[in-house]
Each structure stands twice: as C-alpha cells, then as structure tokens.
Design a protein around this motif. Sequence first.
Motif, PDB file in Angstrom:
ATOM      1  N   PRO A   1       0.838  -1.177  -0.082  1.00  0.00           N
ATOM      2  CA  PRO A   1      -0.009   0.142   0.110  1.00  0.00           C
ATOM      3  C   PRO A   1       0.954   1.207  -0.255  1.00  0.00           C
ATOM      4  N   LEU A   2       1.971   1.218   0.564  1.00  0.00           N
ATOM      5  CA  LEU A   2       2.984   2.386   0.499  1.00  0.00           C
ATOM      6  C   LEU A   2       3.788   2.683  -0.899  1.00  0.00           C
ATOM      7  N   GLU A   3       3.455   1.732  -1.751  1.00  0.00           N
ATOM      8  CA  GLU A   3       4.343   2.042  -2.981  1.00  0.00           C
ATOM      9  C   GLU A   3       4.239   3.480  -3.692  1.00  0.00           C
ATOM     10  N   GLY A   4       3.173   4.036  -3.456  1.00  0.00           N
ATOM     11  CA  GLY A   4       2.829   5.323  -4.128  1.00  0.00           C
ATOM     12  C   GLY A   4       3.902   6.396  -3.293  1.00  0.00           C
ATOM     13  N   ASP A   5       3.784   6.147  -1.858  1.00  0.00           N
ATOM     14  CA  ASP A   5       4.394   7.022  -1.052  1.00  0.00           C
ATOM     15  C   ASP A   5       6.165   7.039  -1.276  1.00  0.00           C
ATOM     16  N   VAL A   6       6.276   5.586  -1.442  1.00  0.00           N
ATOM     17  CA  VAL A   6       7.617   5.346  -2.061  1.00  0.00           C
ATOM     18  C   VAL A   6       8.185   6.009  -3.221  1.00  0.00           C
ATOM     19  N   ARG A   7       7.523   6.004  -4.148  1.00  0.00           N
ATOM     20  CA  ARG A   7       7.957   6.601  -5.395  1.00  0.00           C
ATOM     21  C   ARG A   7       7.886   8.318  -5.324  1.00  0.00           C
ATOM     22  N   ARG A   8       7.127   8.812  -4.595  1.00  0.00           N
ATOM     23  CA  ARG A   8       7.109  10.272  -4.631  1.00  0.00           C
ATOM     24  C   ARG A   8       8.188  10.707  -3.502  1.00  0.00           C
ATOM     25  N   LEU A   9       8.482  10.146  -2.685  1.00  0.00           N
ATOM     26  CA  LEU A   9       9.614  10.354  -1.557  1.00  0.00           C
ATOM     27  C   LEU A   9      11.053  10.019  -2.332  1.00  0.00           C
ATOM     28  N   ALA A  10      11.160   9.139  -3.277  1.00  0.00           N
ATOM     29  CA  ALA A  10      12.369   8.889  -3.869  1.00  0.00           C
ATOM     30  C   ALA A  10      12.295   9.977  -4.917  1.00  0.00           C
ATOM     31  N   ALA A  11      11.779  10.317  -5.733  1.00  0.00           N
ATOM     32  CA  ALA A  11      11.481  11.344  -6.620  1.00  0.00           C
ATOM     33  C   ALA A  11      12.111  12.791  -5.910  1.00  0.00           C
ATOM     34  N   GLU A  12      11.302  13.081  -4.600  1.00  0.00           N
ATOM     35  CA  GLU A  12      11.683  14.186  -3.945  1.00  0.00           C
ATOM     36  C   GLU A  12      13.044  14.387  -3.401  1.00  0.00           C
ATOM     37  N   LEU A  13      13.584  13.398  -3.182  1.00  0.00           N
ATOM     38  CA  LEU A  13      14.951  13.247  -2.625  1.00  0.00           C
ATOM     39  C   LEU A  13      15.835  12.976  -3.546  1.00  0.00           C
ATOM     40  N   GLY A  14      15.492  12.639  -4.816  1.00  0.00           N
ATOM     41  CA  GLY A  14      16.389  12.427  -5.861  1.00  0.00           C
ATOM     42  C   GLY A  14      17.307  11.014  -6.168  1.00  0.00           C
ATOM     43  N   VAL A  15      16.467  10.158  -5.589  1.00  0.00           N
ATOM     44  CA  VAL A  15      16.973   8.668  -5.377  1.00  0.00           C
ATOM     45  C   VAL A  15      16.460   8.001  -6.537  1.00  0.00           C
ATOM     46  N   GLU A  16      17.263   7.579  -7.285  1.00  0.00           N
ATOM     47  CA  GLU A  16      17.123   6.487  -8.424  1.00  0.00           C
ATOM     48  C   GLU A  16      16.840   5.015  -7.870  1.00  0.00           C
ATOM     49  N   LEU A  17      15.502   4.829  -7.819  1.00  0.00           N
ATOM     50  CA  LEU A  17      15.179   3.817  -7.117  1.00  0.00           C
ATOM     51  C   LEU A  17      14.521   2.474  -8.013  1.00  0.00           C
ATOM     52  N   ILE A  18      14.849   1.252  -8.059  1.00  0.00           N
ATOM     53  CA  ILE A  18      14.465   0.184  -8.999  1.00  0.00           C
ATOM     54  C   ILE A  18      13.326  -0.482  -7.977  1.00  0.00           C
ATOM     55  N   LEU A  19      11.913  -0.070  -8.472  1.00  0.00           N
ATOM     56  CA  LEU A  19      11.015  -1.055  -7.767  1.00  0.00           C
ATOM     57  C   LEU A  19      10.535  -2.058  -8.639  1.00  0.00           C
TER      58      LEU A  19
END
Length: 421
Positions: free
Chosen positions: A277-295
Amino acid sequence: MRHGTLVPGAGRPAGGFDWSTTPPPVAPVAELPPLPALSRVKVLHVITRLQAGAGGNTLLSALGMDPVRYEVWIAGVPGGDLWERARAAGVRTVEIPGFRHTLTPLDLVVLWRLTRLIRGERFTIVHTHSAKGGFLGRLAARLSRTPVVVHTFHGVSFHPYQSRARRLLYRRLERVTRRFTHRFLAVAPRVAEQAVEERLAPPGHVEVVPSAVELTHIPERFDPLARRVLGTPRGTALIGTVGRLDSQKAPLDFVRMAAALQAERPDTAFVMIGDGPLEGDVRRLAAELGVELILTGHRTDASWLVSGLDVFVITSLYEGLGRALTEALATARPVVATAVNGVPDLVEHGATGLLVPPADPERTARAVRWLLDHPRQAAEMGRQGQRRVRGGFGPQAMCAALDACYRELLGLPPPGPAPGP
C-alpha cells in the motif's frame, strides 16, 4: 506406563518395552495382504494471512509433516499467493469468507464458521498463528473442545508504533486465550522472552522453533545473472531489500537511508523487491529526494534476486525474525538490520551482520557505508551468517521439532529408526 522415562543404564522407556523400535517385515510388502487404512492425526493451522513470513513458515510446516501420520489443513483470510501452492501440494485449505486482517464485527461470523469447521472435521490439534488468527482459532478450538491447542508467536502482536488503545486490545486478547493453549512456540528466543514478559505465555512453557526457509533453491554465493536481471552494472554497489511495502517494513526509511548514502557514495544503486500500500509514497519520496530507485514489484524469485546484491537491508519497525533476512543470509549477503524483536537472535552485531536502531535512516546509511568500505570484513560476516542459517533453519529441523511437540502432547513415543532391509 510413562513413555520417555529412562531406566538408568537402559536404552528403553520404563516398563521394559521400547515403543519406537520397528521390527523389519518378514516378507516383501508386495507379497503381504493389503494394509488397512490407518488413522492419521488431523491438524488444523489457523493463520490470519497466508503470505509473507508467517504464512510461508506455516505452509512449510504443513508440507513438511509426515503424511502417513498427519493430515494437515490450513484455514485463514482469503487471498494471498500461497493458497494455490498449498492446494497443489495436497494440503486441505479453507479460505474463510469475512475473515480480515483487522478486527471487525464480522469476526463473530468468522468465529462461528471456524467452530463449525473444527467440530465437523474433529481435529485433534489446532495450531494457531498471529494475533487475530490466534485469538479466533484458540477460542473456536475451546468451544469445540479440541484435545490439543498450540500457538506460535511469530512476533508479539503489539508494538510501540501502534496506538495505545490498539496495544491494550491486542494484549488483552492474547491474555484471554492464553489459558486455552497447551503449548506455546516462538520463532526466536527474544520473541519467546517478550511473550513471557508480557504475560502472553506462562514461564517455562514456550519452546523456540526457528522459522524455516527453503534452502534448496537459494544460491550459496553472489550470482551475476541476478545482478543483470536487476539492471545494475557490476561496478556499481547495489543495496536492496525485500518485503511488503507497508508501515511495518518502514520502506520510507529505506528511501531516506538511500538518499543519505547516495550523498556520500554516488556510485550506489538501490532496489526494493515487493509491493504494497505504500508503493505510491515510496515513489514520491524517492523523486523528492532525488534517489534513483528500482521498484520490481512482487517477485516470486525474490530470494534468487537477492544473490545479486552487495548489501541487504531491512528497516522494519518490528519483525519476529524476518524471512527475507534469513534468505539473504543463506546466500551469504552482508546485512544491515534493525535491532527489533527476534532479529538480534539471528544478526549478531559484527559477526553475522550489523544492527541499527529502528526509524534511524542516518545510522542505517552509516552501517551500509561501513560494509562497503570494508569489503573483506563484510564478506566474512556474510559467510558466517550463511553458516548459521544453513546449519539450523531448514524445513526438516523445524518439522522435526513440531513433530516432537505434537507427539509429546498426544503421549506418543518418539519415532524409531527405519526398519532394516
């Protein structure tokens, strides 16, 4: 006669007869008259959700028991990726309509359905798991006068991150059903200790049975193919985690850890294997902090993909033992894990990995950086963690412990040696 009481100097139970000794057949089995059907011990596992760590552990418990002696069923919340696998393996399954993870008024209907199932099938043993499954399952077993009731603590059901009202409610439910239980099991020593401290189980009545993982399909070393599947070049340090993206696993702390580490080590990449359920929050925070994250989303081959990581991290706020953590250690990955519940029983700081406080991304980032800066020591921690897991966390050991528990409660002798030729 009291089975198991040994006479000094003798190798058989008191009374002079060893029930575990099996004489060899006097003729080939094919030449004998057909064997009549022998009764089996009927066991019902009641679990809230047949998924993730507790669900996987319960399924291995059902699959690993001797089918000649036991007929095993599983009942729980509908849905989840393990029900079909259980059915395909021959386990009787009951997905109970109305059963939910959280407490609802429908639980009265669920209790009625569970009680009807237990009475109708006349189970000898009801073995419950998790908080809600444990409460409803043990209450239904009590109403059905089930001879033997066993409960496994996969982790204590309340924790500091819940509201005070919720903690009090779950503590009360666990204590109410304590007196309906004949034996308590726990997946780790610290989980057992907490159960006794919180008066969820009486002192001296909790046995530790480590949560098993299937080791045969887990690589024993780094696999470059898994790294290529994750799309990360070998020269880049890859930090990853596996788990459901929910509040328990604190995935946002993983993202914050990644941002802190990336600021000092830009040659790092990050992957999260799982959904929730927190996948959307994870994507938003990663974009905000500039983290290139593989999901990657949910992957059935997650334990193999872990073999492509340089460091495995869990940021859980509470965790009975951590199935994904055990699997990561089985493939000799260096690990950083939050020091919660049973995790320190598996991750010994500086020996089989590094421990950090929960909800502290900065310290988690420093621990990961230390492993990256000390590759020789990190590799040795991974090897020592692997030896610990592969030496005692296989399904055979867990199921042998369950068999011994069931036999003792039913007054059965231990299994004897296999008959000779």
